[in-house]
Write a protein that holds these residues in place. Structure first.
Motif, PDB file in Angstrom:
ATOM      1  N   LEU A 171       0.821  -1.212   0.000  1.00  0.00           N
ATOM      2  CA  LEU A 171       0.000   0.000   0.000  1.00  0.00           C
ATOM      3  C   LEU A 171       0.853   1.259   0.000  1.00  0.00           C
ATOM      4  N   LEU A 172       2.009   1.201   0.646  1.00  0.00           N
ATOM      5  CA  LEU A 172       2.892   2.357   0.645  1.00  0.00           C
ATOM      6  C   LEU A 172       3.325   2.695  -0.779  1.00  0.00           C
ATOM      7  N   GLY A 173       3.624   1.678  -1.554  1.00  0.00           N
ATOM      8  CA  GLY A 173       3.965   1.918  -2.952  1.00  0.00           C
ATOM      9  C   GLY A 173       2.798   2.474  -3.739  1.00  0.00           C
ATOM     10  N   ALA A 174       1.598   1.936  -3.515  1.00  0.00           N
ATOM     11  CA  ALA A 174       0.415   2.405  -4.235  1.00  0.00           C
ATOM     12  C   ALA A 174       0.062   3.838  -3.842  1.00  0.00           C
ATOM     13  N   PHE A 175       0.141   4.156  -2.562  1.00  0.00           N
ATOM     14  CA  PHE A 175      -0.239   5.501  -2.099  1.00  0.00           C
ATOM     15  C   PHE A 175       0.731   6.566  -2.607  1.00  0.00           C
ATOM     16  N   THR A 176       2.016   6.268  -2.618  1.00  0.00           N
ATOM     17  CA  THR A 176       2.966   7.267  -3.103  1.00  0.00           C
ATOM     18  C   THR A 176       2.788   7.520  -4.588  1.00  0.00           C
ATOM     19  N   LYS A 177       2.548   6.470  -5.354  1.00  0.00           N
ATOM     20  CA  LYS A 177       2.401   6.645  -6.800  1.00  0.00           C
ATOM     21  C   LYS A 177       1.097   7.348  -7.147  1.00  0.00           C
ATOM     22  N   SER A 178       0.025   7.049  -6.416  1.00  0.00           N
ATOM     23  CA  SER A 178      -1.274   7.648  -6.717  1.00  0.00           C
ATOM     24  C   SER A 178      -1.560   8.886  -5.872  1.00  0.00           C
ATOM     25  N   ALA A 179      -0.536   9.460  -5.294  1.00  0.00           N
ATOM     26  CA  ALA A 179      -0.632  10.762  -4.621  1.00  0.00           C
ATOM     27  C   ALA A 179      -1.713  10.792  -3.548  1.00  0.00           C
ATOM     28  N   GLN A 180      -1.760   9.740  -2.717  1.00  0.00           N
ATOM     29  CA  GLN A 180      -2.689   9.750  -1.600  1.00  0.00           C
ATOM     30  C   GLN A 180      -2.076  10.501  -0.416  1.00  0.00           C
ATOM     31  N   PHE A 181      -2.922  11.145   0.368  1.00  0.00           N
ATOM     32  CA  PHE A 181      -2.453  11.880   1.541  1.00  0.00           C
ATOM     33  C   PHE A 181      -1.669  10.925   2.467  1.00  0.00           C
ATOM     34  N   PRO A 182      -0.519  11.305   2.981  1.00  0.00           N
ATOM     35  CA  PRO A 182       0.167  12.602   2.877  1.00  0.00           C
ATOM     36  C   PRO A 182       1.238  12.656   1.804  1.00  0.00           C
ATOM     37  N   PHE A 183       1.234  11.690   0.868  1.00  0.00           N
ATOM     38  CA  PHE A 183       2.271  11.632  -0.161  1.00  0.00           C
ATOM     39  C   PHE A 183       1.896  12.424  -1.405  1.00  0.00           C
ATOM     40  N   HIS A 184       0.775  13.143  -1.350  1.00  0.00           N
ATOM     41  CA  HIS A 184       0.262  13.843  -2.527  1.00  0.00           C
ATOM     42  C   HIS A 184       1.090  15.070  -2.890  1.00  0.00           C
ATOM     43  N   ILE A 185       2.002  15.494  -2.036  1.00  0.00           N
ATOM     44  CA  ILE A 185       2.655  16.789  -2.216  1.00  0.00           C
ATOM     45  C   ILE A 185       3.535  16.843  -3.467  1.00  0.00           C
ATOM     46  N   TRP A 186       3.901  15.689  -4.034  1.00  0.00           N
ATOM     47  CA  TRP A 186       4.745  15.727  -5.219  1.00  0.00           C
ATOM     48  C   TRP A 186       3.951  16.100  -6.469  1.00  0.00           C
ATOM     49  N   LEU A 187       2.651  15.823  -6.476  1.00  0.00           N
ATOM     50  CA  LEU A 187       1.868  15.999  -7.705  1.00  0.00           C
ATOM     51  C   LEU A 187       1.734  17.465  -8.125  1.00  0.00           C
ATOM     52  N   PRO A 188       1.386  18.398  -7.223  1.00  0.00           N
ATOM     53  CA  PRO A 188       1.296  19.792  -7.671  1.00  0.00           C
ATOM     54  C   PRO A 188       2.611  20.332  -8.228  1.00  0.00           C
ATOM     55  N   ASP A 189       3.742  19.946  -7.643  1.00  0.00           N
ATOM     56  CA  ASP A 189       5.024  20.424  -8.152  1.00  0.00           C
ATOM     57  C   ASP A 189       5.381  19.773  -9.482  1.00  0.00           C
ATOM     58  N   ALA A 190       4.792  18.615  -9.768  1.00  0.00           N
ATOM     59  CA  ALA A 190       5.036  17.969 -11.060  1.00  0.00           C
ATOM     60  C   ALA A 190       4.360  18.710 -12.207  1.00  0.00           C
ATOM     61  N   MET A 191       3.515  19.693 -11.889  1.00  0.00           N
ATOM     62  CA  MET A 191       2.840  20.469 -12.924  1.00  0.00           C
ATOM     63  C   MET A 191       3.791  21.399 -13.671  1.00  0.00           C
ATOM     64  N   GLU A 192       5.057  21.458 -13.238  1.00  0.00           N
ATOM     65  CA  GLU A 192       6.049  22.246 -13.964  1.00  0.00           C
ATOM     66  C   GLU A 192       6.399  21.604 -15.299  1.00  0.00           C
ATOM     67  N   ALA A 193       5.973  20.374 -15.501  1.00  0.00           N
ATOM     68  CA  ALA A 193       6.213  19.694 -16.773  1.00  0.00           C
ATOM     69  C   ALA A 193       5.363  20.329 -17.868  1.00  0.00           C
ATOM     70  N   PRO A 194       5.731  20.125 -19.142  1.00  0.00           N
ATOM     71  CA  PRO A 194       4.883  20.605 -20.225  1.00  0.00           C
ATOM     72  C   PRO A 194       3.469  20.038 -20.111  1.00  0.00           C
ATOM     73  N   THR A 195       2.480  20.802 -20.576  1.00  0.00           N
ATOM     74  CA  THR A 195       1.077  20.393 -20.414  1.00  0.00           C
ATOM     75  C   THR A 195       0.773  19.016 -21.000  1.00  0.00           C
ATOM     76  N   PRO A 196       1.333  18.618 -22.159  1.00  0.00           N
ATOM     77  CA  PRO A 196       1.070  17.249 -22.628  1.00  0.00           C
ATOM     78  C   PRO A 196       1.473  16.190 -21.612  1.00  0.00           C
ATOM     79  N   VAL A 197       2.549  16.448 -20.882  1.00  0.00           N
ATOM     80  CA  VAL A 197       2.986  15.513 -19.844  1.00  0.00           C
ATOM     81  C   VAL A 197       1.958  15.460 -18.720  1.00  0.00           C
ATOM     82  N   SER A 198       1.480  16.628 -18.295  1.00  0.00           N
ATOM     83  CA  SER A 198       0.479  16.673 -17.223  1.00  0.00           C
ATOM     84  C   SER A 198      -0.792  15.958 -17.650  1.00  0.00           C
ATOM     85  N   ALA A 199      -1.212  16.186 -18.889  1.00  0.00           N
ATOM     86  CA  ALA A 199      -2.442  15.557 -19.376  1.00  0.00           C
ATOM     87  C   ALA A 199      -2.306  14.045 -19.437  1.00  0.00           C
TER      88      ALA A 199
END
Length: 798
Positions: A217-245
């Protein structure tokens, strides 16, 4: 390998060709060549619908390391096929969108599409692998490729920061997941997911079952941005929009969802699975939607909305899995929850993918994504505005779009939790519908913000970097296709029921379960779910209009107490601690490093011998010691002592060479001529190299000539000598296991075809070891040559 295996690996193979295509066709956008592969793969996987809709599966095996139980097993069922279609289908639209989004003259397209192909292949490997180790290998490929994609604009500090953050968090989870997989193997004796599902009852009785579940579950939660591991996802928005989509709406973040769904038949009977999967999921839904409202960047809003929607799907999987093992399937509790999870998985990919592309279009055509600078774009970008309305209203759960249908089913699943009389759900279970409703209210609010703050209101041209205008048709095709699916799946949801959703639900079930008739419709009468929806709309509109009055609550939590602050502080403290620790022992003196090495060496060997009871001296079967051995031993001692007290470097080198040649005489006496010759060659080369190096050194300084006795160095030297002697005697006197020498004696001639055992061991039995040793020496030689070359170049330059 089979065609299915080639399909999984084809993106990796195509990635090799991308740089050549980029150089060969400079005048053509590389994306046009790349587009062919995901389209072809989508068509290939689409044909399997006719197989999986009847409950059949496809399993193809290629041997890899069968002695370790590791084989490349490609497995297609309804669940794997659903994800494969999402990966290739959304991937095709993203590549098409990127052709118009990324300028071929300004961007390094070959890098972008290499990373994108790597990611596509990795995701296909994750969802179509039945072997846990192979799945893990592809899982980590997704982390590496997403790191490269997020950091694609590496000249931007925020891109590098977001890439590093995603890598640290997801790789930490991936390593934890690997540990869970290894525990499952130790308990079940197999890495096959299908076989582990078949013995799930047996696994539950094992002591390591709960730790394995937590690690997975630790692996699943970190990859799927579950609380409290979600903090990486907003910063990943620095990627080009096709990557985000692609990564953050349809594929990578859903890898954790896939893992939970795939592993549910193994762990679902454990009550902790419900509370962890369902509990973390429902809180992530609330927390993500609550934080999305305060964002001012369009992609920031969409990032937190993705966190929220992933929590929604995760909570449904948790609730559904609990009901399965308590025989309440006939009450449709499990069916509704899991059905809603699968349906919303599809719906989320359609509306969220289109909204990310809308955010990219707005940024591309106005130069900003800040909603405080935007407004009034409806008149300039009517098509984009229409796409945004459809996508956002579907995300908000409004009819007649597909998001409304899955949201109603989500409410049904959460309400049905109150009917469960196990796991204390009839008391604490009220948390699920309450947080579900509150999270849906905030979902409605941020959906309205995306549309109305961007496209309506006052136009502010002075705050925009570009004059807004509608995007080119090529950039609009992909989001138009996605919102068309939003409408089609909304009005005709049952075209998915039997072909896609039903088989996917069966993939989450135990092998013998078959999904009954599935019928999805808009109207079910005046149900509690409908009234919850009315409440969401009413309170959502009210809170949206009164935002200035209640938004101050976001300032109640000081910035230093946020999860991002803890992450940044922890990273800074760990780097600072590592630096201070490093400079503490990295003194720059080789003597100090040898003290560390030899001290550890002495302690480790003494502990090993004590722990294994190996302090023993056995004089049986010892050969007699002749005068020659005594004479050579004395010569060796004299040579070694001379090195210590020599006042000249030349004398030390000659004494060192004498010691080496003396050892070669021992090999001659012990009838090992090959070792003697090797020792003679090594000593000759070593002495020559020492003389060559020391020739260029200055004479010994007064300090070096008068170096006094150091007790610490003497103790360590004596300790090494004593421990090595004891270890040599112990290795002869104590046999903890059978010697491997008999294996070499028996197989050197028959299996390797050689007569000289030592040569055969080095070249055949330890061939890879020898090859890598040669590689290390070659790398060292290249490094030394480069340093000498650099030094000579600097001398010539000045």
């Amino acid at each position: 390998m089979t065609l299915l295996h080639w399909a999984i690996l084809s993106p990796f193979l195509f990635a090799i060709l991308v740089p050549f295509l980029y150089k060969a066709f400079r005048n053509v956008h590389t994306g046009w060549f790349v587009l062919l592969l995901p389209v072809a793969l989508f068509i290939y996987f689409f044909q399997f619908i006719s197989i999986t809709k009847h409950g059949d599966t496809i399993k193809e095996t290629v041997g890899w390391m069968p002695s370790f139980g590791i084989n490349f097993i490609a497995y297609i069922d309804g669940l794997g096929l659903l994800f494969a279609l999402l990966i290739t289908g959304i991937g095709s639209l993203v590549v098409l969108y990127s052709i118009y989004y990324l300028d071929k003259k300004k961007e390094q397209l070959h890098n972008f599409y290499v990373y994108l192909m790597m990611f596509m292949g990795a995701m296909l490997g994750v969802v179509l692998s039945d072997n846990l180790i192979v799945l893990y290998m592809f899982w980590e490929f997704t982390s590496i490729s997403s790191f490269l994609l997020i950091g694609y604009w590496y000249h931007r500090e925020r891109s590098r920061y977001g890439a590093q953050k995603s890598m640290l968090i997801t790789v930490f989870g991936g390593l934890s997941m690997l540990a869970g997989f290894l525990l499952l193997y130790l308990m079940g004796g197999t890495f096959s997911i299908r076989e582990l599902v078949g013995i799930s009852d047996q696994l539950m009785t094992e002591a390591m079952f709960i730790p394995a579940m937590l690690l997975v579950l630790l692996g699943a939660f970190t990859k799927s941005a579950q609380f409290p591991f979600h903090i990486w996802l907003p910063d990943a928005m620095e990627a080009p929009t096709p990557v985000s989509a692609y990564l953050h709406s349809a594929t990578m973040v859903k890898a954790g969802i896939y893992l939970v769904a795939r592993m549910s038949p193994i762990f679902a009977e454990e009550s902790l699975w419900l509370w962890l999967v369902g509990g973390f999921g429902i809180f992530t839904l609330f927390w993500g939607s609550f934080n999305a409202v305060k964002q001012t960047d369009l992609k920031g809003i969409l990032a937190f909305s993705t966190v929220s929607q992933l929590g929604l799907i995760m909570s449904l999987l948790g609730v559904g899995a609990a009901a399965l093992h308590y025989e309440v399937i006939e009450d449709s509790v499990y069916g509704i929850a899991t059905l809603a999870a699968v349906f919303h998985l599809i719906n989320h990919a359609t509306f969220k993918g289109s909204l990310f592309m809308v955010a990219g279009i707005v940024d591309h055509e106005t130069g900003t994504r800040d909603i405080r600078k935007l407004g009034g774009l409806m008149n300039f970008m009517p098509i984009t505005f229409t796409i945004a309305i459809i996508g956002a209203f579907s995300m908000a759960g409004l009819p007649p779009f597909n998001g409304f249908l899955s949201k109603e089913m989500f409410f049904t699943g959460m309400i049905n939790v109150l009917e469960m009389d196990f796991y204390h759900l009839n008391t604490w279970g009220v948390i699920f519908p309450v947080l579900a409703w509150i999270g849906s209210v905030f979902t409605f609010i941020y959906s309205m913000i995306i549309v109305f703050k961007t496209f309506t209101g006052k136009h502010q041209p002075e705050k925009l970097e570009k004059k807004p205008h509608e995007a080119p048709l090529g950039m609009l095709i992909s989001p138009i296709i996605l919102v068309s699916l939003v409408i089609i799946f909304g009005f005709f949801p049952n075209i998915l029921s039997h072909r896609i959703i039903g088989p996917a639900v069966e993939g989450i079930m135990p092998p013998d379960y078959k999904v009954d008739e599935i019928h999805i419709s808009f109207w079910h009468g005046p149900t509690p779910e409908l009234f919850m929806t009315f409440g969401v709309i009413l309170f959502g509109i009210l809170l949206y209009l009164l935002q200035p009055r209640w938004k101050k609550i976001y300032s109640w939590i000081p910035e230093r107490f946020t999860l991002n602050s803890f992450y940044d502080g922890g990273l800074i403290r760990s780097e600072r601690g590592a630096y201070n620790f490093t400079i503490g022992y990295m003194t720059g003196f080789i003597r100090t490093y040898l003290v560390y090495i030899f001290s550890f060496f002495i302690g480790l060997l003494i502990f090993s011998m004590w722990f294994n009871g190996a302090f023993a001296i056995n004089t049986d079967d010892l050969a007699s010691i002749g005068i020659y051995e005594v004479a050579i031993a004395l010569l060796l001692i004299i040579s070694s002592v001379t090195i210590l007290f020599a006042r000249s470097r030349l004398t030390s080198i000659i004494s060192l060479g004498a010691a080496g040649y003396t050892v070669s005489l021992f090999f001659v006496l012990f009838r090992a001529p090959d070792l003697a010759l090797t020792q003679l060659v090594i000593e000759t080369v070593s002495v020559a190299l020492f003389l060559l190096c020391f020739y260029h050194l200055p004479p010994l300084s007064r300090h070096e000539e008068r170096m006094g006795f150091k007790l610490g160095n003497a103790l360590i030297s004596i300790g090494v000598g004593v421990v090595v002697t004891l270890f040599a005697i112990s290795s002869y006197s104590t046999k903890l296991f059978d010697s491997i020498s008999e294996y070499y004696i028996e197989n050197t001639h028959d299996k390797a075809g050689g007569e000289n055992m030592v040569n055969v061991i080095l070249v055949d039995f330890r061939g890879f070891d020898t090859m890598f040793e040669i590689c290390v020496l070659a790398i060292a030689a290249l490094g030394i040559f480069s340093m000498i070359k650099l030094r000579l170049t600097r001398r010539k330059e000045g």
